[in-house]
Design an enzyme around this catalytic site. Structure first.
Site, PDB file in Angstrom:
ATOM      1  N   ARG A  80      -1.617 -12.465 -12.314  1.00 54.70           N
ATOM      2  CA  ARG A  80      -2.827 -12.038 -11.315  1.00 54.70           C
ATOM      3  C   ARG A  80      -3.963 -11.546 -11.969  1.00 54.70           C
ATOM      4  O   ARG A  80      -5.060 -11.649 -11.706  1.00 54.70           O
ATOM      5  CB  ARG A  80      -2.164 -11.410 -10.096  1.00 54.70           C
ATOM      6  CG  ARG A  80      -3.116 -11.219  -9.028  1.00 54.70           C
ATOM      7  CD  ARG A  80      -2.565 -10.786  -7.762  1.00 54.70           C
ATOM      8  NE  ARG A  80      -2.076  -9.447  -7.919  1.00 54.70           N
ATOM      9  CZ  ARG A  80      -1.176  -8.448  -7.281  1.00 54.70           C
ATOM     10  NH1 ARG A  80      -0.899  -9.229  -6.148  1.00 54.70           N
ATOM     11  NH2 ARG A  80      -0.978  -7.365  -7.521  1.00 54.70           N
ATOM     12  N   LYS A 182      -7.908  -9.311  -7.199  1.00 56.50           N
ATOM     13  CA  LYS A 182      -7.914  -7.870  -7.026  1.00 56.50           C
ATOM     14  C   LYS A 182      -8.952  -7.247  -7.809  1.00 56.50           C
ATOM     15  O   LYS A 182      -8.877  -6.373  -8.848  1.00 56.50           O
ATOM     16  CB  LYS A 182      -6.354  -7.195  -7.721  1.00 56.50           C
ATOM     17  CG  LYS A 182      -6.002  -6.180  -7.168  1.00 56.50           C
ATOM     18  CD  LYS A 182      -4.295  -6.028  -7.360  1.00 56.50           C
ATOM     19  CE  LYS A 182      -3.851  -4.522  -6.932  1.00 56.50           C
ATOM     20  NZ  LYS A 182      -4.117  -4.225  -5.436  1.00 56.50           N
ATOM     21  N   GLU A 218      -4.511  -9.987   6.475  1.00 61.62           N
ATOM     22  CA  GLU A 218      -3.647  -9.050   5.662  1.00 61.62           C
ATOM     23  C   GLU A 218      -4.150  -7.590   6.246  1.00 61.62           C
ATOM     24  O   GLU A 218      -5.139  -7.485   7.141  1.00 61.62           O
ATOM     25  CB  GLU A 218      -3.710  -9.216   4.300  1.00 61.62           C
ATOM     26  CG  GLU A 218      -5.065  -9.019   3.709  1.00 61.62           C
ATOM     27  CD  GLU A 218      -4.966  -9.340   2.183  1.00 61.62           C
ATOM     28  OE1 GLU A 218      -4.147  -8.610   1.544  1.00 61.62           O
ATOM     29  OE2 GLU A 218      -5.905  -9.818   1.407  1.00 61.62           O
TER      30      GLU A 218
HETATM   31  N1  PLP Z   1      -3.133  -7.126  -0.477  1.00 60.92           N
HETATM   32  C1  PLP Z   1      -4.050  -6.146  -0.759  1.00 60.92           C
HETATM   33  C2  PLP Z   1      -5.270  -6.325  -0.250  1.00 60.92           C
HETATM   34  C3  PLP Z   1      -3.341  -5.425  -1.772  1.00 60.92           C
HETATM   35  O1  PLP Z   1      -4.405  -4.215  -2.357  1.00 60.92           O
HETATM   36  C4  PLP Z   1      -2.058  -5.378  -2.340  1.00 60.92           C
HETATM   37  C5  PLP Z   1      -1.654  -4.308  -3.238  1.00 60.92           C
HETATM   38  O2  PLP Z   1      -1.652  -4.736  -4.508  1.00 60.92           O
HETATM   39  C6  PLP Z   1      -1.267  -6.205  -1.792  1.00 60.92           C
HETATM   40  C7  PLP Z   1      -1.959  -7.263  -0.762  1.00 60.92           C
HETATM   41  C8  PLP Z   1       0.212  -6.381  -2.192  1.00 60.92           C
HETATM   42  O3  PLP Z   1       0.146  -6.711  -3.273  1.00 60.92           O
HETATM   43  P1  PLP Z   1       1.339  -6.659  -4.209  1.00 60.92           P
HETATM   44  O4  PLP Z   1       2.750  -6.918  -3.434  1.00 60.92           O
HETATM   45  O5  PLP Z   1       1.339  -7.553  -5.415  1.00 60.92           O
HETATM   46  O6  PLP Z   1       1.222  -5.086  -4.590  1.00 60.92           O
HETATM   47  C1  COI Z   2      -0.948  -1.791  -4.598  1.00 60.72           C
HETATM   48  O1  COI Z   2      -0.222  -1.757  -3.549  1.00 60.72           O
HETATM   49  O2  COI Z   2      -0.394  -1.666  -5.549  1.00 60.72           O
HETATM   50  C2  COI Z   2      -2.298  -1.449  -4.495  1.00 60.72           C
HETATM   51  O3  COI Z   2      -3.080  -1.742  -5.152  1.00 60.72           O
HETATM   52  C3  COI Z   2      -2.871  -0.881  -3.207  1.00 60.72           C
HETATM   53  C4  COI Z   2      -3.894   0.202  -3.355  1.00 60.72           C
HETATM   54  C5  COI Z   2      -4.939   0.125  -2.394  1.00 60.72           C
HETATM   55  C6  COI Z   2      -3.110   1.270  -3.615  1.00 60.72           C
END
Ligand code: PLP
Ligand code: COI
Length: 339
Positions: A80, A182, A218
């Protein structure tokens, strides 16, 4: 082992001993190394600072019962991060460098990984920054890849208890913007909506799709899912402007293969919340937080309960967290033992 109050950690920066740093110059990444200094010195004209040419990741290290340490699906974070880099014209960090950097940082900071059983973890934060002098709007010529870590507790104050969210009037991302990457810019824009939500007593806000404002996308820091009342299906929004969550990707698999649920990646209309018996948000920092209710058009729609997680959300939580902490066997390749 560090002497922290492991049971009461917040999601806050605590300085650990080592971080990893690699440089990109003249078309190549350096091998990188661990350093103790937690300050970065950046050129004042760094594109990361002016034009948000930066991206980041988040993953966690988990202490198992036998004392060993797991990283959860770090290759997915590596992939990612590469996509985020490509979206902002930054040189992708090779997967091997990414995984090796995270592994080294966790190992070097082993004493900051909470003992098993406290629910606390070591949060690992990789980031890539466009640096060096660059005044015009152009990609940087030099980059930094940094990985630091901090011991953390729950991201949402409620922990595993249900949290309430409010639908935001702001958008987090544009239809063809950077929502799926991200990148810091997405988060800067979400600070004000999150502040307004918190001032009204909510944990965060829910964003609707930016094109029609009819479907849930989300929340500010986590993906969304709901359980269909009629079929029991695990339903989670599909949209090109949400961040493809690795936790959600894992839950899709667990829902299908471990809980035997139908999985629907599709639309969750904000006007049809009554079709769902449970809802939750999921992410690395958030883990899984049951959604108690969603406030929309002057009404709080309550899902399963304001007091406890619904049965499917609870099963998903137990299965996911059990695998991350090594109490349950995870599918092949999900867990990387770092020590
Ligand atoms: N959506 C957003 C906007 C996020 O910042 C995060 C955090 O990483 C997620 C979703 C969840 O992604 P992940 O499960 O890969 O941490
Ligand atoms: C995560 O869940 O890893 C994120 O990056 C979210 C962050 C805003 C703390």
């Amino acid at each position: 082992m560090s002497n922290l109050d492991w049971a009461n950690l917040a999601f806050e920066y605590i300085r650990t001993d080592y971080r990893f740093i690699a440089h990109y110059k003249n078309g190549a990444w350096s091998a990188g190394n661990l350093v103790e200094n937690n300050q970065l010195v950046l050129h004042e004209a760094s594109p990361a600072l002016h034009y948000a040419q930066q991206c980041f990741e988040g993953l966690k290290a988990y202490r198992c019962k036998d004392g060993s340490i797991n990283l959860f699906r770090p290759e997915e974070n590596a992939k990612r991060l590469q996509k985020s880099c490509q979206r902002l014209l930054m040189p992708p960090v090779p997967e091997e460098l990414f995984v090796q950097a995270c592994t080294q940082v966790v190992k070097a900071n082993e004493k900051w990984v909470a003992p098993h059983g406290f629910g606390a973890t070591l949060y690992v934060r990789p980031l890539v920054l466009g640096v060096g002098a660059g005044l015009g709007l152009q990609p940087a010529k030099e980059y930094l890849f940094v990985v630091f870590c901090a011991p953390v507790g729950p991201y949402f104050r409620e922990g595993v208890r249900p949290a309430n969210f409010i639908v935001s009037e702001f958008d987090r991302a544009a239809p063809n913007g950077t929502g799926a990457a991200k990148v810091g810019g997405n988060y800067a824009g979400s600070l004000l909506p999150a502040k307004l939500a918190k001032e009204q007593g909510f944990s965060d806000c829910v964003y609707l799709d930016p094109a029609t404002h009819t479907k849930i996308e989300e929340v500010g820091a986590a993906n969304f899912f709901a359980i269909s009342k009629k079929s029991g299906a695990f339903v989670t929004p599909y949209s090109p402007s949400i961040l493809p969550s690795i936790t959600r990707m894992s839950l899709v698999h667990l829902a299908k293969e471990y809980l035997g649920l139908e999985v629907v990646e599709g639309d969750v209309f904000i006007d049809s919340l009554h079709e769902y018996s449970e809802a939750g948000v999921c992410g690395t920092a958030a883990v899984i937080v049951p959604v108690g209710g969603i406030f929309y058009k002057d009404k709080l729609h309550v899902f399963y309960s304001q007091e406890q997680a619904g049965p499917t959300t609870q099963k998903l939580y137990d299965t996911l967290v059990g695998m991350q902490f090594g109490d349950l066997d995870a599918p092949q390749g999900w867990v990387l033992k770092v020590s």
